[in-house]
Scaffold this motif. Structure first.
Motif, PDB file in Angstrom:
ATOM      1  N   ARG A   1      61.673  -1.563 -63.367  1.00  0.00           N
ATOM      2  CA  ARG A   1      61.584  -1.595 -62.221  1.00  0.00           C
ATOM      3  C   ARG A   1      63.016  -1.860 -61.460  1.00  0.00           C
ATOM      4  NH1 ARG A   1      57.302  -4.663 -58.184  1.00  0.00           N
ATOM      5  NH2 ARG A   1      58.968  -5.949 -57.777  1.00  0.00           N
TER       6      ARG A   1
ATOM      7  N   TYR B   1      71.884   0.297 -40.989  1.00  0.00           N
ATOM      8  CA  TYR B   1      70.810  -0.441 -41.848  1.00  0.00           C
ATOM      9  C   TYR B   1      70.450  -1.906 -41.488  1.00  0.00           C
ATOM     10  CZ  TYR B   1      72.401   3.030 -45.033  1.00  0.00           C
ATOM     11  OH  TYR B   1      72.650   4.278 -45.668  1.00  0.00           O
ATOM     12  N   LYS B   2      71.099  -2.411 -40.368  1.00  0.00           N
ATOM     13  CA  LYS B   2      70.730  -3.700 -40.212  1.00  0.00           C
ATOM     14  C   LYS B   2      70.220  -3.971 -38.648  1.00  0.00           C
ATOM     15  CE  LYS B   2      71.928  -5.229 -44.021  1.00  0.00           C
ATOM     16  NZ  LYS B   2      70.928  -5.450 -44.951  1.00  0.00           N
TER      17      LYS B   2
ATOM     18  N   ALA C   1      64.011   9.886 -66.129  1.00  0.00           N
ATOM     19  CA  ALA C   1      63.043   9.615 -65.751  1.00  0.00           C
ATOM     20  C   ALA C   1      61.975   9.483 -66.882  1.00  0.00           C
ATOM     21  CB  ALA C   1      61.988  10.604 -64.796  1.00  0.00           C
ATOM     22  N   ARG C   2      62.213  10.258 -67.945  1.00  0.00           N
ATOM     23  CA  ARG C   2      61.332  10.180 -69.351  1.00  0.00           C
ATOM     24  C   ARG C   2      61.935   9.053 -70.098  1.00  0.00           C
ATOM     25  NH1 ARG C   2      62.147  15.039 -72.187  1.00  0.00           N
ATOM     26  NH2 ARG C   2      62.116  15.900 -70.047  1.00  0.00           N
TER      27      ARG C   2
ATOM     28  N   GLU D   1      65.062  11.518 -40.350  1.00  0.00           N
ATOM     29  CA  GLU D   1      64.312  11.791 -41.418  1.00  0.00           C
ATOM     30  C   GLU D   1      63.053  12.460 -40.902  1.00  0.00           C
ATOM     31  OE1 GLU D   1      64.120  12.157 -44.942  1.00  0.00           O
ATOM     32  OE2 GLU D   1      65.621  10.818 -44.315  1.00  0.00           O
ATOM     33  N   ARG D   2      62.445  11.984 -39.714  1.00  0.00           N
ATOM     34  CA  ARG D   2      60.933  12.631 -39.687  1.00  0.00           C
ATOM     35  C   ARG D   2      60.995  12.431 -37.982  1.00  0.00           C
ATOM     36  NH1 ARG D   2      55.373  11.828 -42.507  1.00  0.00           N
ATOM     37  NH2 ARG D   2      54.759  13.874 -42.083  1.00  0.00           N
TER      38      ARG D   2
ATOM     39  N   GLN E   1      68.000   6.290 -38.467  1.00  0.00           N
ATOM     40  CA  GLN E   1      67.416   6.929 -39.747  1.00  0.00           C
ATOM     41  C   GLN E   1      66.127   7.826 -39.709  1.00  0.00           C
ATOM     42  OE1 GLN E   1      67.437   4.301 -43.317  1.00  0.00           O
ATOM     43  NE2 GLN E   1      68.433   2.847 -42.046  1.00  0.00           N
ATOM     44  N   GLY E   2      65.336   7.024 -38.904  1.00  0.00           N
ATOM     45  CA  GLY E   2      63.915   7.829 -38.685  1.00  0.00           C
ATOM     46  C   GLY E   2      64.054   8.985 -38.184  1.00  0.00           C
TER      47      GLY E   2
ATOM     48  N   ARG F   1      63.630  -9.238 -40.417  1.00  0.00           N
ATOM     49  CA  ARG F   1      62.654  -8.818 -41.380  1.00  0.00           C
ATOM     50  C   ARG F   1      61.967  -9.809 -41.838  1.00  0.00           C
ATOM     51  NH1 ARG F   1      66.977  -5.317 -42.304  1.00  0.00           N
ATOM     52  NH2 ARG F   1      66.606  -3.012 -42.232  1.00  0.00           N
TER      53      ARG F   1
ATOM     54  N   ASP G   1      54.899   8.776 -41.091  1.00  0.00           N
ATOM     55  CA  ASP G   1      55.770   7.638 -41.465  1.00  0.00           C
ATOM     56  C   ASP G   1      56.996   8.181 -42.113  1.00  0.00           C
ATOM     57  OD1 ASP G   1      54.814   8.426 -44.006  1.00  0.00           O
ATOM     58  OD2 ASP G   1      53.699   6.975 -44.271  1.00  0.00           O
ATOM     59  N   PHE G   2      57.895   7.236 -42.448  1.00  0.00           N
ATOM     60  CA  PHE G   2      59.142   7.756 -43.269  1.00  0.00           C
ATOM     61  C   PHE G   2      59.291   7.482 -44.758  1.00  0.00           C
ATOM     62  CE2 PHE G   2      59.825   6.287 -38.675  1.00  0.00           C
ATOM     63  CZ  PHE G   2      60.154   7.134 -38.024  1.00  0.00           C
TER      64      PHE G   2
ATOM     65  N   ARG H   1      67.656   4.595 -57.517  1.00  0.00           N
ATOM     66  CA  ARG H   1      67.137   4.856 -56.130  1.00  0.00           C
ATOM     67  C   ARG H   1      68.052   4.332 -55.280  1.00  0.00           C
ATOM     68  NH1 ARG H   1      62.066   6.359 -53.679  1.00  0.00           N
ATOM     69  NH2 ARG H   1      63.086   6.704 -51.691  1.00  0.00           N
TER      70      ARG H   1
ATOM     71  N   TYR I   1      59.116   1.621 -51.884  1.00  0.00           N
ATOM     72  CA  TYR I   1      59.482   2.766 -50.955  1.00  0.00           C
ATOM     73  C   TYR I   1      58.191   3.458 -50.537  1.00  0.00           C
ATOM     74  CZ  TYR I   1      64.535   2.013 -51.588  1.00  0.00           C
ATOM     75  OH  TYR I   1      65.810   1.490 -51.595  1.00  0.00           O
TER      76      TYR I   1
ATOM     77  N   PHE J   1      68.348  -7.031 -33.695  1.00  0.00           N
ATOM     78  CA  PHE J   1      67.916  -7.071 -35.008  1.00  0.00           C
ATOM     79  C   PHE J   1      66.589  -7.308 -35.408  1.00  0.00           C
ATOM     80  CE2 PHE J   1      72.272  -8.867 -34.446  1.00  0.00           C
ATOM     81  CZ  PHE J   1      72.894  -7.912 -35.280  1.00  0.00           C
ATOM     82  N   PRO J   2      66.072  -6.466 -36.521  1.00  0.00           N
ATOM     83  CA  PRO J   2      64.743  -6.411 -36.725  1.00  0.00           C
ATOM     84  C   PRO J   2      63.894  -7.681 -37.222  1.00  0.00           C
ATOM     85  CG  PRO J   2      66.005  -5.116 -38.326  1.00  0.00           C
ATOM     86  CD  PRO J   2      67.058  -5.812 -37.572  1.00  0.00           C
TER      87      PRO J   2
ATOM     88  N   ARG K   1      65.086   0.975 -59.194  1.00  0.00           N
ATOM     89  CA  ARG K   1      65.452   0.494 -57.776  1.00  0.00           C
ATOM     90  C   ARG K   1      66.973   0.804 -57.700  1.00  0.00           C
ATOM     91  NH1 ARG K   1      61.717  -3.865 -55.638  1.00  0.00           N
ATOM     92  NH2 ARG K   1      59.694  -2.677 -55.598  1.00  0.00           N
TER      93      ARG K   1
ATOM     94  N   LEU L   1      67.907   1.546 -37.517  1.00  0.00           N
ATOM     95  CA  LEU L   1      66.440   1.934 -38.332  1.00  0.00           C
ATOM     96  C   LEU L   1      65.989   3.317 -37.681  1.00  0.00           C
ATOM     97  CD1 LEU L   1      64.786  -1.187 -39.384  1.00  0.00           C
ATOM     98  CD2 LEU L   1      65.795   0.437 -40.689  1.00  0.00           C
TER      99      LEU L   1
ATOM    100  N   MET M   1      61.936   5.648 -46.759  1.00  0.00           N
ATOM    101  CA  MET M   1      62.240   4.114 -46.388  1.00  0.00           C
ATOM    102  C   MET M   1      61.283   3.219 -47.109  1.00  0.00           C
ATOM    103  SD  MET M   1      63.425   5.214 -42.605  1.00  0.00           S
ATOM    104  CE  MET M   1      64.090   3.660 -42.091  1.00  0.00           C
TER     105      MET M   1
ATOM    106  N   TYR N   1      56.375  13.216 -68.999  1.00  0.00           N
ATOM    107  CA  TYR N   1      56.718  11.808 -69.512  1.00  0.00           C
ATOM    108  C   TYR N   1      55.659  10.797 -69.140  1.00  0.00           C
ATOM    109  CZ  TYR N   1      58.368  11.470 -64.595  1.00  0.00           C
ATOM    110  OH  TYR N   1      58.291  11.498 -63.419  1.00  0.00           O
TER     111      TYR N   1
ATOM    112  N   MET O   1      60.046  -0.903 -37.369  1.00  0.00           N
ATOM    113  CA  MET O   1      60.658   0.120 -36.664  1.00  0.00           C
ATOM    114  C   MET O   1      60.560   0.210 -35.377  1.00  0.00           C
ATOM    115  SD  MET O   1      62.128   3.024 -38.908  1.00  0.00           S
ATOM    116  CE  MET O   1      61.918   4.388 -38.473  1.00  0.00           C
TER     117      MET O   1
END
Ligand SMILES: Nc1ncnc2c1ncn2[C@@H]1O[C@H](COP(=O)(O)OP(=O)(O)O)[C@@H](O)[C@H]1O
Ligand SMILES: [Mg+2]
Lengths: 500, 332
Positions: free
Chosen positions: B308, B160-161, B296-297, B173-174, B169-170, A110, A88-89, B315, A133, A107-108, B312, B166, A92, A261, A100
């Motif tokens: 959170r 992104y949309k 992070a600490r 990435e992988r 990106q994949g 979502r 998987d990714f 992130r 994520y 358009f996906p 995010r 998507l 993401m 931590y 995906m």
């Protein structure tokens, strides 16, 4: 869907990964596919899911021959596979991973996908946060995501390649429940494993692969002996617990504390005798990793004292403790232990640390050959480490260790290995104990902990039990402690101080 | 300075950033697919010269820009072919191409040096150009600048949309995971590398036909821009909006350097010229602060809710390169 594989052949160079395999799985069945590491299970499943091409053979779905040349073909035919490590990714989000692959619109969508994801996940009792994520998920949750994703794509045949490696006991239960539910929904489930106990508890039927051949079939009730004989071609017995003759105290920890931590491990007292094996049990991330690294000198302790053979090693680096006979074998063999891209000879040359500017390749090769024979590694001096199977990588790591060690620290020494390799690795480790090496090892396999340790430390959320005699424990009691049940409030602390 | 002067200055920043923007967005698309197109510096010079030559000979600006795109696409094709099909190092091939294309531009461009050719005029958007402030800033630009706005938005929307975005990106990435999801990884890599190259190829003509119209050979002042664009791509975290922000920030800092030079005569001009570079690096550090252990600490001490949110946020700010950048993919 009814799945039939006919005469599947696949070779990689000289390796015959699949030889004339025939397999017929009706819909609504959980079919177990059992075999030791390297038997050809993954190859067969990758052929079915279009990831690799068979050299020869046919695939029939519901009795009709289908052509599967790529994963795209397989998806269209309704076949989905969960790979050995989830494909998987990670960077993401869950929802993006989910939407995906579905073709169609630009358009996906979502919002609709999110509803479907929730509905599907609820069906199986999975708790998946669409906005999380993926790299923050556990392996078990990533599997859950893949399951619902494949179902959403319309998969009717689901392949699980070694899904029980690296997930917790609770997640395994949930996974098995999901697999049973899938079978009830008339899906075809192919379940690949090298672990007998997984297959025995789950599968409606089992086939066994050995060195590329399908060597046998079994139906419940299974007998362990019969399956083991089929897997290895011979009977293997795990053997009785053999406590080593232990000597003088070698490693002494006084009030050792270490933290990062997230977690604090406080005040551990422990005296380990030469030749003794201490198992560290606990859920992943309960403090065992910190503890190990502190003892190895890889993490700074926040308090307490470490001494080995009377020598104070507190606050000394790993380089220093290494010089005094400490070795650490981390869980990630390829990331931290071996160097991908280098062959075995190069590894042995690096590990030898001989003087001299130029490398003695002749000597290196000779040494590599000798160790390969001694440790029964399936490979040659010129084999690159990443091409070795997990069991052989672990053997290589052991072969690379210096001969005389005082303390050996191991993380998951047999994770992902089949029984034969496990037994072999432990026979080598026990040999070292006989020579006076003490061993501390982390494992999530309770059987392994109880089988091979003399004493056990249980970790729970940073708390550490006093050393418990392994001979007086059983998996149930150990399981409870790991889960945080049955921890007394104060008295253990007393005991521990007395012991140290 | 008056408000009007500042607005005009900022508008010039937007215009000056347009060519860099094409290069950055093109490179972002290519690298998202996993292919580093290191030839950019040479591509920009060659397409600047080529675009100018085509426009001059044909007397058509459109053909000039198209010529630039074709040049960019062809160079990218060489990168794609040598890395995807021949499994050669993208870095080595790209670097050599960067040098060859530059020298080729100087050599082939000799006849066109200091010739007069067509130049793109500003095209105020009817109606919108009269809007106070915004009109001067955004709608009194050349078509190239408008196009640069469009390219940023489209690239961002796509990545992104949309569903194929998507998957883009994949792929970077992988690739193996993209492959099991039914994607023809190498075909897609060809496609996006060539598309990215074509967009990079817009950068050259944007200079030679608009921002710095004409071709001046070795003194065109374009050498080096490709390398800066490469840095901005990384700064932009492979996200078109962030990359655009980086490109504008850079153009803005350069403009400020020029403006301040007159009001701060005591500061050596070199300081102001060089200042944009360390400032960019500083911004980069701030943006990636979420990676640090102490952060992070500190976060771990916060209650779950705010933690959170902050996690995010950090992130979202943090950027890491596509994991398979520069790594060839071969299905078994
Ligand atoms: N891509 C590959 N290239 C070369 N050899 C491979 C490849 N994949 C698998 N093999 C070899 O094929 C054999 C079977 O592997 P595999 O199907 O992964 O076994 P299992 O999944 O049963 O552990 C092993 O000897 C392995 O080394
Ligand atoms: Mg396998």
């Amino acid at each position: 869907m009814d799945v039939e594989l006919r005469d599947i052949h696949k070779t990689f160079g000289k390796v015959r990964a699949n030889v004339g395999i025939r397999l017929h799985v009706p819909a609504g069945t959980i079919q177990g596919i059992l075999g030791e590491n390297g038997a050809g299970k993954s190859t067969l499943m990758k052929v079915l899911s279009g990831f690799i091409h068979a050299d020869q053979g046919a695939i029939l779905l519901d009795g009709r021959p289908v052509v599967i040349h790529s994963p795209a073909d397989a998806i269209r035919a309704g076949i989905g596979m969960l790979h050995q490590d989830p494909l998987d990714f990670p960077p993401m989000r869950v929802i993006d991973n989910f939407v995906m692959a579905r073709g169609g619109s630009l358009f996906p969508g979502r919002a609709a996908a999110r509803r479907d994801l929730k509905k599907l996940a609820a069906q199986f009792g999975f708790a998946l946060d669409p906005d999380a994520y993926v790299d923050s998920l556990t392996v078990g949750e990533r599997q859950q995501l893949e399951i619902v994703r494949l179902l959403w794509l319309g998969a009717r045949v689901l392949i699980f390649d070694e899904p029980t490696t690296g997930i917790s006991a609770a997640q395994k239960e949930r996974l098995f429940a999901a697999l049973r539910l899938l079978a009830d929904q008339d899906k075809t489930v192919l379940f690949v494993s090298h672990k007998l106990e997984d297959v025995e508890g789950l599968c409606d039927r089992v086939v066994v692969l050995r060195q590329g051949y399908l060597v046998g079939e079994a139906r419940p009730p299974y007998t362990t002996r019969q399956l083991v004989e089929m897997m290895f071609g011979k009977a293997i017995s795990i053997g009785k617990r053999v406590p080593c003759a232990v000597g003088e105290t070698s490693l002494r920890l006084r009030n050792l504390s270490v933290e990062d931590y997230r977690l604090k491990v406080r005040g551990v007292n422990l005296a380990v005798r030469a030749g003794e094996v201490i198992g560290l049990a606990g859920m992943e991330g309960s403090g065992q990793g910190l503890f190990m690294r502190a003892v190895a000198g890889l993490l700074r302790t926040t308090g307490g004292r470490i001494s080995l053979d009377g020598r104070n090693l507190t606050g000394r680096s790993h380089l220093v403790s290494k010089r005094h006979g400490v070795a650490f074998l981390p869980a990630s063999r390829l990331e931290e232990g071996l160097v991908p891209g280098l062959d075995l000879t190069e590894h042995f040359v690096l590990a030898e640390k001989k003087g001299g500017f130029f490398i003695d390749w002749e000597g290196g090769r000779a040494l590599a050959e000798e160790r390969i024979a001694e440790f029964n590694i399936r490979g040659t001096p010129a084999s690159h480490v990443e091409a070795l199977s997990g069991g052989n990588q672990q053997r290589a790591l052991l072969a690379l260790l210096r001969v005389s060690l005082r303390l050996l620290l191991l993380e998951h020494p047999t994770r992902g290995l089949d029984i034969e390799s496990t037994i072999y690795i432990w026979s080598k480790l026990k040999e070292r104990c006989g020579q006076g090496t003490s061993i501390l090892f982390v494992s999530s396999d309770l059987e392994e902990i109880l089988q091979y340790s003399d004493r056990v430390l249980v970790f729970f959320n940073g708390r550490v039990s006093p050393p418990l005699e392994a001979a007086e424990m059983n998996t149930d009691r150990l399981g409870e402690l790991i889960g945080g049940k049955g921890w007394p409030e104060e008295e253990w602390v007393e005991e521990m101080t007395a012991d140290g | 300075m008056t408000t009007e002067q500042i607005l005009v200055g900022l508008a010039s920043v937007l215009a000056a950033a347009a060519p860099v923007m094409f290069a950055v967005i093109g490179e972002t698309i290519s690298e998202r697919a996993g292919v580093i197109n290191l030839s950019m510096n040479g591509t920009i010079l060659l397409s600047a010269m080529g675009g100018f030559a085509v426009a001059m000979t044909s007397d058509s600006l459109l053909l000039g820009f198209l010529g630039g795109m074709v040049i960019g696409a062809l160079v990218a094709l060489v990168v794609a072919f040598s890395s995807i099909t021949l499994h050669q190092s993208q870095v080595a091939v790209g670097f050599v191409l960067a040098i060859i294309c530059r020298d080729l531009a100087y050599f082939l461009g000799n006849p066109y040096v200091a010739q007069s050719g067509p130049r793109l005029n500003t095209a105020p958007v009817p109606g919108l150009a009269a809007v106070p402030y915004l009109g001067t800033l955004l709608f009194n630009q050349t078509l190239v600048t408008y196009l640069s706005f469009g390219v940023i938005l489209l690239a961002w929307l796509w990545i992104y949309k949309t569903r194929p975005g998507l998957m883009l990106q994949g792929i970077g990435e992988r690739p193996a995971a993209a492959f099991v999801r039914g994607t023809n990884v190498n075909a897609m890599r060809y496609l996006y590398t060539i598309l990215g190259g074509a967009i990079i190829g817009l950068a050259g003509p944007s200079y030679s036909l608009s921002v710095k119209a004409g071709w001046m050979g070795t003194i065109s002042g374009l050498d080096g821009i490709g390398w800066i664009a490469l840095a901005i791509t990384i700064f932009g975290g492979w996200n078109p909006l962030r990359a655009a922000f980086g490109a504008y920030l850079f153009a803005l800092l350069q403009w400020l350097g020029l403006v301040l030079q007159s009001s701060l005569p005591n500061v050596p001009s070199q300081v102001l010229q060089v200042a944009p570079f360390p400032l960019m690096i500083l911004t980069l550090l701030l943006v990636n602060i979420g990676n640090a252990e102490w952060v992070a600490r500190t976060l771990a001490a916060l209650p779950a809710g705010p933690r959170r949110v902050v996690t995010r946020l950090l992130r979202a700010l943090r950027a890491s390169p596509p994991a398979a950048l520069g790594v060839p993919f071969e299905s078994e």
